[in-house]
Design an enzyme around this catalytic site. Structure first.
Site, PDB file in Angstrom:
ATOM      1  N   ARG A 159       0.971  -0.774  -0.243  1.00  0.00           N
ATOM      2  CA  ARG A 159       0.500  -0.077  -0.090  1.00  0.00           C
ATOM      3  C   ARG A 159       0.815   1.377   0.328  1.00  0.00           C
ATOM      4  O   ARG A 159       0.972   1.812  -0.671  1.00  0.00           O
ATOM      5  CB  ARG A 159      -0.650  -0.277   0.982  1.00  0.00           C
ATOM      6  CG  ARG A 159      -2.048  -1.169   0.780  1.00  0.00           C
ATOM      7  CD  ARG A 159      -2.981  -0.811   2.389  1.00  0.00           C
ATOM      8  NE  ARG A 159      -3.784   0.504   2.252  1.00  0.00           N
ATOM      9  CZ  ARG A 159      -4.208   0.457   3.449  1.00  0.00           C
ATOM     10  NH1 ARG A 159      -4.955   0.090   3.991  1.00  0.00           N
ATOM     11  NH2 ARG A 159      -4.789   1.542   2.739  1.00  0.00           N
ATOM     12  N   CYS A 199      -0.698   5.574   8.686  1.00  0.00           N
ATOM     13  CA  CYS A 199      -1.155   4.898   8.206  1.00  0.00           C
ATOM     14  C   CYS A 199      -2.750   5.282   7.533  1.00  0.00           C
ATOM     15  O   CYS A 199      -1.662   6.712   6.105  1.00  0.00           O
ATOM     16  CB  CYS A 199      -1.768   4.167   9.236  1.00  0.00           C
ATOM     17  SG  CYS A 199      -2.795   4.825  10.638  1.00  0.00           S
TER      18      CYS A 199
END
Length: 276
Positions: A176, A232
């Protein structure tokens, strides 16, 4: 590690703790409540990521903004939490949502909080008791005071992310981070300058936390004398790295709650897909 409690320790003195179940699934947002109602550790109360550990998302601020102060502290008081309360938090097995609540309780300076090592999965695997009975807790009138030194916002990140004595980290998976996949957001990649420290590296395959020596190896490139900014996707999984870094003695660790989902809500801000 001081933030952990082992299942056998909790079992031996279960009545001494206020236990909070934080199980949740990002792709099925009612699943955690259903799991709790079906089976939980005796005496546990349920905190929902969306309803209790976050506020409603807006145009900016990320997918899981921090909960409203009054709403969150009222929730704590509703289950009787006082400064003397010993709190134990658990998740299904990987502790991600438990870590979010741990960080929030640190943010509101509650002194005694532990995360159940291995979570509900390990508790059940050991054959320890579970129940579907939901018990009400007596209310308290405890005041809570925030420590805002644990937080940075997007303006702070923009201004300081390239400072030589500050490291911005990203707790998402490398895939990601590199923009190879992105199941949740309309843009792929990471905030420019962020370093990838996948939160899953802090755990063993059974969901328990790695040893201090192993965690030191995971975070060996971070300087304990410098400021660390955690991010995050939306300020949840980054809290796993907060647990680990705190246990290793890092003092200047701050959370950017909005994280990547907040960053990309500003279309003028760039994203990167290269390894930093």
């Amino acid at each position: 590690m001081s933030f952990l409690i082992e299942p056998e320790t909790l079992l031996e003195s279960i009545d001494d703790y206020t236990i909070i179940d934080t199980r949740f699934e990002l792709m099925d947002q009612t699943k955690g409540q259903q799991l709790y109602e079906s089976s939980h550790i005796p005496g546990a109360v349920y905190f929902d990521l969306n309803k209790d550990l976050s506020s409603v998302p807006k145009k900016h601020g990320g997918n899981h903004p921090l909960p409203d102060e009054t709403t969150f502290t009222d929730k704590l008081r509703s289950i009787g939490i006082t400064p003397e309360t010993k709190v134990v938090i658990y998740d299904q097995g990987n502790a991600m949502f438990a870590a979010r609540l741990y960080w929030l309780l640190d943010h509101y300076q509650h002194p005694t909080v532990r995360v159940l090592n291995g979570g509900f999965d390990r508790w059940k695997a050991l054959g320890y008791p579970v129940t579907s009975v939901v018990k009400r807790k007596p209310m308290s009138s405890t005041p809570f005071v925030r420590n805002d030194e644990l937080i940075v916002d997007i303006d702070y990140v923009i201004e300081h992310k390239d400072d030589f004595n500050i490291t911005l980290t990203d707790a998402r998976s490398l895939e990601r981070y590199l923009g190879q996949t992105e199941p949740l957001y309309h843009k792929k990649g990471h905030i420019p300058g962020a370093k990838c420290f996948d939160w899953q590296q802090v755990l063993n395959s059974d969901g328990t936390f790695k040893s201090t020596a192993e965690l030191e190896e995971v975070f060996k490139d971070l300087n304990k004398d410098e400021e660390i900014i955690l991010s995050c996707g939306s300020g949840v999984s980054a809290c796993m790295n907060y647990l680990a870094l705190k246990s290793l003695g890092y003092k200047n660790v701050k959370l950017y709650p909005g994280s990547f989902s907040d960053w990309i809500s500003h279309p003028e801000l760039p994203v990167e897909t290269n390894q930093e």
